[in-house]
Design an enzyme around this catalytic site. Structure first.
Site, PDB file in Angstrom:
ATOM      1  N   ASP A  89       0.918  -1.316  -0.135  1.00 21.59           N
ATOM      2  CA  ASP A  89       0.051   0.153   0.040  1.00 21.59           C
ATOM      3  C   ASP A  89       0.912   1.163   0.238  1.00 21.59           C
ATOM      4  O   ASP A  89       1.933   1.490   0.945  1.00 21.59           O
ATOM      5  CB  ASP A  89      -0.921   0.045   1.159  1.00 21.59           C
ATOM      6  CG  ASP A  89      -2.017   1.043   1.246  1.00 21.59           C
ATOM      7  OD1 ASP A  89      -1.902   1.826   0.375  1.00 21.59           O
ATOM      8  OD2 ASP A  89      -3.116   0.652   1.779  1.00 21.59           O
ATOM      9  N   ASP A 100      -3.182   7.376  -3.400  1.00 20.56           N
ATOM     10  CA  ASP A 100      -3.288   6.127  -2.481  1.00 20.56           C
ATOM     11  C   ASP A 100      -3.755   5.071  -3.241  1.00 20.56           C
ATOM     12  O   ASP A 100      -4.643   4.847  -3.825  1.00 20.56           O
ATOM     13  CB  ASP A 100      -4.387   6.565  -1.324  1.00 20.56           C
ATOM     14  CG  ASP A 100      -4.324   5.611  -0.410  1.00 20.56           C
ATOM     15  OD1 ASP A 100      -3.373   4.760  -0.267  1.00 20.56           O
ATOM     16  OD2 ASP A 100      -5.067   5.640   0.845  1.00 20.56           O
ATOM     17  N   HIS A 159     -12.042   5.984   1.805  1.00 17.99           N
ATOM     18  CA  HIS A 159     -11.861   7.377   2.456  1.00 17.99           C
ATOM     19  C   HIS A 159     -11.664   8.645   1.444  1.00 17.99           C
ATOM     20  O   HIS A 159     -11.241   8.369   0.205  1.00 17.99           O
ATOM     21  CB  HIS A 159     -10.683   7.481   3.406  1.00 17.99           C
ATOM     22  CG  HIS A 159      -9.517   7.023   3.115  1.00 17.99           C
ATOM     23  ND1 HIS A 159      -8.611   8.063   2.527  1.00 17.99           N
ATOM     24  CD2 HIS A 159      -8.928   5.853   2.765  1.00 17.99           C
ATOM     25  CE1 HIS A 159      -7.380   7.091   2.052  1.00 17.99           C
ATOM     26  NE2 HIS A 159      -7.624   5.759   2.283  1.00 17.99           N
ATOM     27  N   HIS A 167      -7.097  10.808   5.486  1.00 15.96           N
ATOM     28  CA  HIS A 167      -8.315  10.256   5.830  1.00 15.96           C
ATOM     29  C   HIS A 167      -9.359  11.367   5.999  1.00 15.96           C
ATOM     30  O   HIS A 167      -9.307  11.995   7.344  1.00 15.96           O
ATOM     31  CB  HIS A 167      -8.131   9.262   6.795  1.00 15.96           C
ATOM     32  CG  HIS A 167      -7.685   7.973   6.192  1.00 15.96           C
ATOM     33  ND1 HIS A 167      -6.395   7.604   6.754  1.00 15.96           N
ATOM     34  CD2 HIS A 167      -7.930   6.813   5.562  1.00 15.96           C
ATOM     35  CE1 HIS A 167      -5.961   6.427   6.382  1.00 15.96           C
ATOM     36  NE2 HIS A 167      -7.049   6.088   5.639  1.00 15.96           N
ATOM     37  N   GLU A 192     -11.087   1.088  -1.381  1.00 14.62           N
ATOM     38  CA  GLU A 192     -10.201  -0.227  -1.046  1.00 14.62           C
ATOM     39  C   GLU A 192     -10.500  -1.488  -0.255  1.00 14.62           C
ATOM     40  O   GLU A 192     -10.805  -1.515   0.711  1.00 14.62           O
ATOM     41  CB  GLU A 192      -8.944   0.451  -0.174  1.00 14.62           C
ATOM     42  CG  GLU A 192      -9.299   1.231   1.034  1.00 14.62           C
ATOM     43  CD  GLU A 192      -8.314   1.807   1.878  1.00 14.62           C
ATOM     44  OE1 GLU A 192      -7.196   0.953   2.154  1.00 14.62           O
ATOM     45  OE2 GLU A 192      -8.201   3.046   1.999  1.00 14.62           O
ATOM     46  N   GLU A 281      -6.542  -1.115  -4.148  1.00 15.01           N
ATOM     47  CA  GLU A 281      -6.970   0.218  -3.887  1.00 15.01           C
ATOM     48  C   GLU A 281      -6.516   1.191  -5.060  1.00 15.01           C
ATOM     49  O   GLU A 281      -5.341   0.909  -5.692  1.00 15.01           O
ATOM     50  CB  GLU A 281      -6.302   0.764  -2.581  1.00 15.01           C
ATOM     51  CG  GLU A 281      -6.785   2.237  -2.374  1.00 15.01           C
ATOM     52  CD  GLU A 281      -6.017   2.565  -1.111  1.00 15.01           C
ATOM     53  OE1 GLU A 281      -4.972   2.129  -0.708  1.00 15.01           O
ATOM     54  OE2 GLU A 281      -6.745   3.848  -0.709  1.00 15.01           O
TER      55      GLU A 281
HETATM   56 MN    MN Z   1      -3.815   2.871   0.744  1.00 20.34          MN
HETATM   57 MN    MN Z   2      -6.405   4.306   1.475  1.00 18.32          MN
END
Ligand code: MN
Ligand code: MN
Length: 297
Positions: A89, A100, A159, A167, A192, A281
């Site tokens: 990630d 992200d 998010h 976030h 995600e 994600e």
């Molecule tokens: Mn992430």
């Molecule tokens: Mn994330």
């Protein structure tokens, strides 16, 4: 038509972050193999992000098997990949505008667990347009993962992404929920899905290598003060790794900052039953008639 200007500098920087991130994610995933060092992959990816003109938005997360999130190598980490379920990630910041993304590399012989989270993400992205209910996105994620005979991880969510904020609302659930909000045009959101062979809940473990600033203030201890200077200058409110601190006795400095509630940690999140977890994600921008995926390669 809305009054959102998608050529705005903010969106250009989100796109630039996404482009850097897609390249780094794909190359980092290529590096993952049995015997390769976790630390080598994490540092390679973080350096490559900087070479390409971004900053890591958070430490590269390398979560293994039952770990779902918030694992990153320690400064002297000697771990290597085995026949693992490996979840990478990664995040990029361009002047605080974020992207992200996550991908799971299966070295364990459970490829369909990876397929489940990937297909769930595509089903979610297909639904996105202004006015879609986040609960309906969650229901689509749950349905796909359920169809594979696995469970979604229900206490982790997607998010919104804010300026220097990893976030923000809205949460994007990974199951059908009754409390739901509508996505709005112009929002930048990370979706995600996590799929697991276990029951579908994660809890905090004891390991902690990722931290973030909680509040600024004065502190007497010299090492803690040095660490706080670096945090406020370089990382601001974004998460950082202990191995990123250039101060002697970083562990002690972090302990002091935590005692004063100036810094908080992110303990590694593990699947409750110790079962395997996969994650996929992407970051998206909600457009007039759908969405733009900023982290697609
Ligand atoms: Mn992430
Ligand atoms: Mn994330």
């Amino acid at each position: 038509m809305s009054d959102v200007d998608f050529s705005d500098e903010k969106y250009e920087k989100h796109r630039e972050a996404g482009e850097i991130l897609a390249e780094v994610r794909d190359d980092a995933a290529e590096m993952v193999d049995v015997g390769v060092s976790h630390l080598e992959v994490a540092e390679w990816a973080e350096d490559r992000i900087r070479e390409l003109g971004g900053e890591p938005a958070f430490p590269v997360n390398i979560s293994i098997d039952e770990e779902a999130a918030h694992a990153t190598p320690a400064p002297d980490d000697e771990s290597t990949f085995g026949e693992d379920m490996v979840n990478l990630d990664i995040g990029v910041s361009v002047d605080g505008w974020l992207a992200d993304t996550a991908v799971t590399v299966d070295l364990s012989g459970n490829a369909d667990l990876v397929d489940a989270s990937e297909e769930a993400l595509e089903a979610a992205i297909d639904l996105v347009e202004p006015g879609v209910e986040t609960g309906d996105i969650g229901a689509a994620v749950e349905e796909v993962i359920d169809g594979y005979g696995y469970n979604p991880v229900v206490n982790l969510t997607g998010h919104g992404l804010g300026h220097y904020q990893q976030h923000i609302p809205p949460n994007i659930p990974n199951r059908a929920v009754s409390q739901s909000v509508e996505l709005e045009v112009g929002q930048v959101v990370a979706i995600e899905p996590f799929a697991t062979t276990g029951g579908g809940k994660v809890q905090e473990g004891s390991d902690e290598e990722i931290f973030a600033l909680e509040r600024e203030g004065s502190i007497r201890d010299r090492a803690a003060r040095k660490a706080l200077e670096q945090i406020t200058d370089e990382f601001k409110t974004l998460p950082f790794a202990r191995r990123w601190l250039d101060v002697p006795r970083a562990e002690m400095a972090l302990r002091r900052l935590k005692q004063r509630d100036m810094v908080h940690g992110y303990p590694v999140l593990k699947e409750d039953d110790g079962e395997l977890v996969s994650q996929k994600e992407h970051t998206i921008i909600v457009t007039e008639d759908g969405c733009e995926v900023t982290t697609r390669s």
